[in-house]
Design an enzyme around this catalytic site. Structure first.
Site, PDB file in Angstrom:
ATOM      1  N   HIS A 270     -17.584  19.344 -13.761  1.00  0.00           N
ATOM      2  CA  HIS A 270     -17.923  20.413 -14.693  1.00  0.00           C
ATOM      3  C   HIS A 270     -16.706  21.297 -14.882  1.00  0.00           C
ATOM      4  O   HIS A 270     -15.942  21.506 -13.945  1.00  0.00           O
ATOM      5  CB  HIS A 270     -19.096  21.249 -14.145  1.00  0.00           C
ATOM      6  CG  HIS A 270     -19.771  22.046 -15.189  1.00  0.00           C
ATOM      7  ND1 HIS A 270     -19.328  23.287 -15.567  1.00  0.00           N
ATOM      8  CD2 HIS A 270     -20.839  21.756 -15.978  1.00  0.00           C
ATOM      9  CE1 HIS A 270     -20.111  23.737 -16.536  1.00  0.00           C
ATOM     10  NE2 HIS A 270     -21.030  22.831 -16.802  1.00  0.00           N
ATOM     11  N   ASP A 321     -26.787  17.015 -15.770  1.00  0.00           N
ATOM     12  CA  ASP A 321     -27.213  15.760 -16.393  1.00  0.00           C
ATOM     13  C   ASP A 321     -27.533  14.661 -15.386  1.00  0.00           C
ATOM     14  O   ASP A 321     -28.162  13.673 -15.735  1.00  0.00           O
ATOM     15  CB  ASP A 321     -26.124  15.249 -17.343  1.00  0.00           C
ATOM     16  CG  ASP A 321     -26.067  16.086 -18.601  1.00  0.00           C
ATOM     17  OD1 ASP A 321     -27.135  16.509 -19.065  1.00  0.00           O
ATOM     18  OD2 ASP A 321     -24.962  16.328 -19.110  1.00  0.00           O
TER      19      ASP A 321
HETATM   20  N1  ACO Z   1     -15.775  11.119 -12.751  1.00  0.00           N
HETATM   21  C1  ACO Z   1     -14.580  10.874 -12.182  1.00  0.00           C
HETATM   22  N2  ACO Z   1     -13.589  11.771 -12.138  1.00  0.00           N
HETATM   23  C2  ACO Z   1     -13.819  12.975 -12.684  1.00  0.00           C
HETATM   24  C3  ACO Z   1     -15.048  13.298 -13.271  1.00  0.00           C
HETATM   25  C4  ACO Z   1     -16.057  12.308 -13.298  1.00  0.00           C
HETATM   26  N3  ACO Z   1     -17.230  12.569 -13.860  1.00  0.00           N
HETATM   27  N4  ACO Z   1     -14.996  14.550 -13.746  1.00  0.00           N
HETATM   28  C5  ACO Z   1     -13.784  15.010 -13.458  1.00  0.00           C
HETATM   29  N5  ACO Z   1     -13.065  14.059 -12.822  1.00  0.00           N
HETATM   30  C6  ACO Z   1     -11.701  14.173 -12.333  1.00  0.00           C
HETATM   31  C7  ACO Z   1     -10.725  13.888 -13.460  1.00  0.00           C
HETATM   32  O1  ACO Z   1     -10.419  12.521 -13.552  1.00  0.00           O
HETATM   33  C8  ACO Z   1      -9.558  14.723 -13.037  1.00  0.00           C
HETATM   34  O2  ACO Z   1      -8.939  14.043 -11.965  1.00  0.00           O
HETATM   35  P1  ACO Z   1      -7.356  14.063 -11.773  1.00  0.00           P
HETATM   36  O3  ACO Z   1      -7.004  15.518 -11.588  1.00  0.00           O
HETATM   37  O4  ACO Z   1      -7.151  13.200 -10.582  1.00  0.00           O
HETATM   38  O5  ACO Z   1      -6.797  13.502 -13.056  1.00  0.00           O
HETATM   39  C9  ACO Z   1     -10.194  15.975 -12.458  1.00  0.00           C
HETATM   40  O6  ACO Z   1     -11.477  15.540 -11.987  1.00  0.00           O
HETATM   41  C10 ACO Z   1     -10.372  17.089 -13.485  1.00  0.00           C
HETATM   42  O7  ACO Z   1     -11.170  16.570 -14.556  1.00  0.00           O
HETATM   43  P2  ACO Z   1     -11.061  16.978 -16.076  1.00  0.00           P
HETATM   44  O8  ACO Z   1     -11.594  15.882 -16.927  1.00  0.00           O
HETATM   45  O9  ACO Z   1      -9.683  17.470 -16.374  1.00  0.00           O
HETATM   46  O10 ACO Z   1     -12.040  18.199 -16.113  1.00  0.00           O
HETATM   47  P3  ACO Z   1     -12.564  18.913 -17.404  1.00  0.00           P
HETATM   48  O11 ACO Z   1     -12.916  20.292 -16.991  1.00  0.00           O
HETATM   49  O12 ACO Z   1     -11.632  18.754 -18.544  1.00  0.00           O
HETATM   50  O13 ACO Z   1     -13.876  18.069 -17.760  1.00  0.00           O
HETATM   51  C11 ACO Z   1     -16.028  17.225 -17.760  1.00  0.00           C
HETATM   52  C12 ACO Z   1     -15.147  18.428 -17.397  1.00  0.00           C
HETATM   53  C13 ACO Z   1     -15.773  16.819 -19.206  1.00  0.00           C
HETATM   54  C14 ACO Z   1     -17.484  17.651 -17.620  1.00  0.00           C
HETATM   55  C15 ACO Z   1     -15.708  16.056 -16.806  1.00  0.00           C
HETATM   56  O14 ACO Z   1     -16.015  16.435 -15.493  1.00  0.00           O
HETATM   57  C16 ACO Z   1     -16.437  14.785 -17.193  1.00  0.00           C
HETATM   58  O15 ACO Z   1     -15.972  14.049 -18.058  1.00  0.00           O
HETATM   59  N6  ACO Z   1     -17.606  14.506 -16.564  1.00  0.00           N
HETATM   60  C17 ACO Z   1     -18.387  13.350 -16.936  1.00  0.00           C
HETATM   61  C18 ACO Z   1     -19.216  13.625 -18.155  1.00  0.00           C
HETATM   62  C19 ACO Z   1     -20.351  14.572 -17.872  1.00  0.00           C
HETATM   63  O16 ACO Z   1     -21.076  14.415 -16.911  1.00  0.00           O
HETATM   64  N7  ACO Z   1     -20.516  15.556 -18.771  1.00  0.00           N
HETATM   65  C20 ACO Z   1     -21.591  16.541 -18.662  1.00  0.00           C
HETATM   66  C21 ACO Z   1     -21.037  17.875 -18.256  1.00  0.00           C
HETATM   67  S1  ACO Z   1     -22.333  19.053 -18.083  1.00  0.00           S
HETATM   68  C22 ACO Z   1     -22.800  19.397 -19.645  1.00  0.00           C
HETATM   69  O17 ACO Z   1     -22.038  19.416 -20.566  1.00  0.00           O
HETATM   70  C23 ACO Z   1     -24.190  19.615 -19.898  1.00  0.00           C
END
Ligand code: ACO
Length: 384
Positions: A270, A321
């Site tokens: 998140h 989610d």
């Molecule tokens: N699975 C694996 N790795 C993850 C995940 C995940 N779900 N979420 C974050 N990470 C990792 C990233 O790969 C990144 O790793 P790194 O630093 O080694 O490259 C680090 O955590 C930071 O992640 P970002 O994507 O930069 O975080 P951001 O704040 O931009 O994204 C997001 C947040 C989009 C929610 C992300 O966590 C994600 O894609 N999650 C999966 C989709 C999801 O569940 N979305 C629902 C969110 S809740 C909502 O909107 C209702």
């Protein structure tokens, strides 16, 4: 951003560059507060745990729209306004019946909500439109789900809660108390969440002095994406993929494999929470109880194995989610409707932010750093 094009740019001249607007404060709000470190969420003054225990979805709508709880009469009035508004204009119903049966439910919801703008009452103000949208969205979702299965559309009831009526329209039979409470609690938990992508979209559209239907149409489009509300459907698809593997299903190996391939696991991570999402606590409890009740313990157990693996491997917790997927699955809802249910609840938060934006508006207009060429010569088309 095109990183190679940044080489010749003095980035110190652009102190405000922030991809994804991470941590940028662009608005003030009384609608919700999130503490991403402690994992606390407050809607207009009330902690989510208090609301989860005590509030109905309709009370939460009133709270978000008015920044206070309704008294008995006010709640009664809101309930009757919502009930009166549940029906759909005939052309919208015709669209739902006639559109492509394999269309994505969120796409149908988006288009139907957009169409509602053409049929609003001439004298309807924003409050009336917010009530109409909140009342009609469940009808749109249930009607499309039945139409695509070749079933008769079930007219909304003139009584009962939003949760009760939605399950009734979806299944064609009145739900029991436990199913209604489960659905109602899911609606309470998804109602509002600060400056998430879809709420930001709604406020951006509102800020151009456009109308509420346009703002909500845009918000539904933003929620649909798998990085936002679309993740709950993706979580269920992941669990169903594991289910197809039968006895070979190994959620730990599956999770590790995803991480090794640098793929995202849906329902985890998140932008704001760096700890367990407080909504996920409630959904986890519901998921456990319902999975046991309905013989889907294996789905719950796989979910817990994935949570443990993600924590150990990446220190990432589940978001709202993740456990909502198994909750909806256990009460018999088709996976591609999950994001629509999210929208059906979040309409309360989107419209609350619309009111707030309109009351203190300024056009939302950030900048982009130009990283392209600047002095190209024109090449006639024959020479390109
Ligand atoms: N699975 C694996 N790795 C993850 C995940 C995940 N779900 N979420 C974050 N990470 C990792 C990233 O790969 C990144 O790793 P790194 O630093 O080694 O490259 C680090 O955590 C930071 O992640 P970002 O994507 O930069 O975080 P951001 O704040 O931009 O994204 C997001 C947040 C989009 C929610 C992300 O966590 C994600 O894609 N999650 C999966 C989709 C999801 O569940 N979305 C629902 C969110 S809740 C909502 O909107 C209702």
């Amino acid at each position: 951003m095109a990183e190679k094009n940044l080489q010749n740019i003095d980035l110190s001249e652009y102190p405000h560059i922030n991809r994804g607007l991470d941590g940028i404060v662009a608005f003030s709000t009384t609608k919700s507060f999130i503490d991403g470190q402690s994992g606390d969420l407050i809607y207009s003054g009330y902690h989510i745990d208090i609301l989860a225990e005590n509030a109905t979805f309709e009370e939460v709508c009133f709270l978000l729209w008015n920044d206070r709880l309704p008294n008995k009469q006010e709640l009664h009035d809101l309930n009757s306004s919502l009930r009166k508004q549940r029906g759909l204009p005939a052309p919208v119903l015709d669209y739902i019946k006639n559109t492509n049966k394999s269309a994505e439910p969120m796409a149908v919801l988006r288009s139907a909500v957009s169409m509602l703008a053409d049929f609003q009452d001439d004298d309807a103000d924003d409050t009336a439109n917010a009530i109409a949208l909140t009342a009609k969205m469940p009808t749109i979702i249930a009607a499309f789900n039945r139409a695509r299965q070749g079933k008769d559309i079930v007219e909304p009831l003139a009584d009962g809660s939003t949760a009760f009526n939605f399950l009734y329209m979806l299944n064609g039979e009145k739900p029991g108390e436990a199913a209604e409470r489960t659905m109602d609690l899911c609606l309470v938990l998804h109602a509002e969440h600060g400056m998430n992508a879809s709420t930001f979209t709604a406020r951006t559209v509102c800020a151009t002095e456009s109308d509420m239907f346009s703002a909500i149409t845009g918000a539904i489009g933003a929620l649909k994406g798998p990085l936002h509300g679309g993740a709950n459907t993706a979580v269920m698809n992941t669990l169903l993929t594991l289910k197809e593997q039968g006895e070979d299903a190994d959620p730990v190996a599956f999770t590790k494999g995803k991480l090794e391939r640098k793929e995202k696991l849906m329902g985890f991570g998140h932008r704001v929470y760096k700890t367990f999402d407080p909504r996920a606590f409630h959904l986890r409890k519901m998921s456990k109880a319902l999975s046991e009740e309905t013989g889907h313990e294996y789905l719950y157990n796989w979910s817990e194995a994935m949570v443990k693996t993600m924590k150990e491997e990446k220190n990432i917790d589940p978001n709202v989610d993740f456990f909502s997927a198994t909750v909806y699955y256990s009460i018999g809802i088709q996976p591609d409707l999950y994001t629509c249910i999210f929208a059906m609840s979040r309409i309360s938060g989107w419209t609350a932010h619309f009111f707030e934006q309109k009351a203190n508006n300024r056009l939302i207009r950030p900048r982009a750093l130009y990283v392209g060429e600047k002095n190209l010569e024109w090449t006639p088309i024959e020479e390109r």
